[in-house]
Enzyme design. Structure first.
Site, PDB file in Angstrom:
ATOM      1  N   SER A 252       0.790  -1.265   0.128  1.00 25.77           N
ATOM      2  CA  SER A 252      -0.180  -0.009  -0.225  1.00 25.77           C
ATOM      3  C   SER A 252       0.775   1.136  -0.011  1.00 25.77           C
ATOM      4  O   SER A 252       0.443   2.195  -0.725  1.00 25.77           O
ATOM      5  CB  SER A 252      -1.012   0.090   1.207  1.00 25.77           C
ATOM      6  OG  SER A 252      -1.830  -1.187   1.325  1.00 25.77           O
ATOM      7  N   HIS A 310       1.026   4.913   4.568  1.00 23.67           N
ATOM      8  CA  HIS A 310       0.224   5.405   3.385  1.00 23.67           C
ATOM      9  C   HIS A 310       0.536   6.850   3.188  1.00 23.67           C
ATOM     10  O   HIS A 310       0.855   7.560   2.170  1.00 23.67           O
ATOM     11  CB  HIS A 310      -1.367   5.359   3.650  1.00 23.67           C
ATOM     12  CG  HIS A 310      -1.772   3.925   3.633  1.00 23.67           C
ATOM     13  ND1 HIS A 310      -3.304   3.671   3.764  1.00 23.67           N
ATOM     14  CD2 HIS A 310      -1.124   2.675   3.320  1.00 23.67           C
ATOM     15  CE1 HIS A 310      -3.314   2.225   3.703  1.00 23.67           C
ATOM     16  NE2 HIS A 310      -2.128   1.725   3.487  1.00 23.67           N
TER      17      HIS A 310
END
Length: 356
Positions: A252, A310
């Site tokens: 991610s 992230h």
């Protein structure tokens, strides 16, 4: 005589009886009371409540260690800087070799195509279909095919019970773990949940054509690998600051770099959700919403995702397409020139040796 016989037969019995009486006394002796532990020691020995586990990450096979020292971040920092420099340097040399190979093999490929037309075709139907499918892909899709294959392979390794401890040590990132540097890269290709892997690979596949056309194949690989390491380091810093040492894994962070780079360069591009294609929105709005969501998750302590990774990946992607491309990739000429000179000298020495 009778007395003697009784004495001989019964004489030793009192001695044996004494031994038998002494032995039970030792067996039934009350144990000495142990000294009472202080309340603090008893509290430390008592196991605490289990930490909440994210469904996207496997359960830890070992007990959680104590709070590590912040000095443990020095080695990951040096690894992140060194790996990023090596990745971009290798990408520059790779691009040089690719261009040189294309120029050298241009006429050879033309001759091979002419020979293939003259020869009878012996390829099977399946091979023709595979070649047709591969040729129909864009350059970006062909580039990320290897990344997707690596993620699928690592996902299969998680299914092997004998590999579970090894996978947890080297394919999950945690600043309190025994291994610090190698998981910063390996965890980028690691997924324990099938849904997690499928969602990440779908996003990577969707943005592959845009990011490769923007950066090129070699530069994209360098950015993707560097983003995985940098986002993991940001996760290390956040875990050290908050004291929540939970393992993380997944692509991610690197995918957020790809998404943020494309959305920054093309903010007016139209995007849509998989299950709701009727609702469209601009790439700039999507990037702002993602940054707001991960910021809230980091501040409020949400534990379903690694929001720090992230954010680190997204910020790195925004910085690179805005400033990093000019600072890093545009200044690769001295390295490429040095590599060219080294290759020329080695080729000249080899040619001279053969002529002698």
């Amino acid at each position: 005589m009778a007395w003697r016989c009784w004495a001989r037969a019964g004489g030793p019995r009192p001695h044996r009886l004494a031994l038998l009486l002494l032995q039970p006394r030792r067996c039934f002796r009350r144990p000495r009371p142990r000294p009472e532990e202080p309340p603090a020691a008893a509290a430390e020995a008592r196991p605490g409540p289990p930490l909440p586990r994210r469904s996207l990450c496997p359960p830890s096979p070992t007990a959680a260690a104590g709070r590590p020292s912040p000095r443990r971040l020095v080695k990951p920092l040096l690894f992140a800087v060194g790996f990023t420099g090596s990745a971009f340097g290798s990408a520059a040399i790779w691009q040089y070799e690719s261009l040189k190979s294309r120029v050298q093999t241009y006429f050879e490929e033309a001759r091979a195509d002419w020979m293939d037309k003259m020869r009878p075709q012996k390829r099977g139907e399946f091979r023709k279909q595979v070649n047709s499918w591969w040729n129909s892909l864009t350059e970006g899709q062909r580039t990320v095919t290897g990344i997707i294959a690596a993620n699928v392979f690592v996902f299969c390794l998680w299914r092997l019970p004998g590999m579970r401890r090894f996978m947890f040590t080297y394919f999950t990132s945690n600043p309190s773990s025994r291994a610090l540097c190698s998981p910063m890269l390996l965890s980028t290709f690691s997924h324990f949940s099938l849904f997690h892997m499928a969602a990440n690979m779908y996003v990577l596949w969707s943005f592959s054509s845009s990011i490769v056309s923007l950066l090129g194949c070699e530069q994209f690989i360098a950015v993707y690998l560097s983003a995985g390491v940098i986002s993991t380091f940001v996760s290390y810093v956040a875990k050290m600051a908050t004291g929540r040492f939970e393992p993380s894994l997944g692509a991610s962070g690197a995918i957020m770099t790809v998404l943020a780079a494309v959305c920054t360069k093309m903010p007016e591009a139209k995007l849509a959700i998989i299950l709701l294609p009727m609702f469209t929105f601009t790439a700039g709005s999507a990037l702002k919403a993602i940054l707001a969501f991960d910021t809230a998750g980091l501040v409020l302590g949400w534990r379903l995702f690694d929001h720090a990774a992230h954010l680190g990946g997204a910020l790195f992607g925004m910085w690179y397409v805005t400033y990093g491309h000019e600072l890093i990739w545009k200044n690769r000429e001295p390295l490429v020139k040095a590599w060219h000179e080294m290759r020329t000298k080695n080729t000249g020495k080899g040619g001279g040796g053969r002529s002698n």
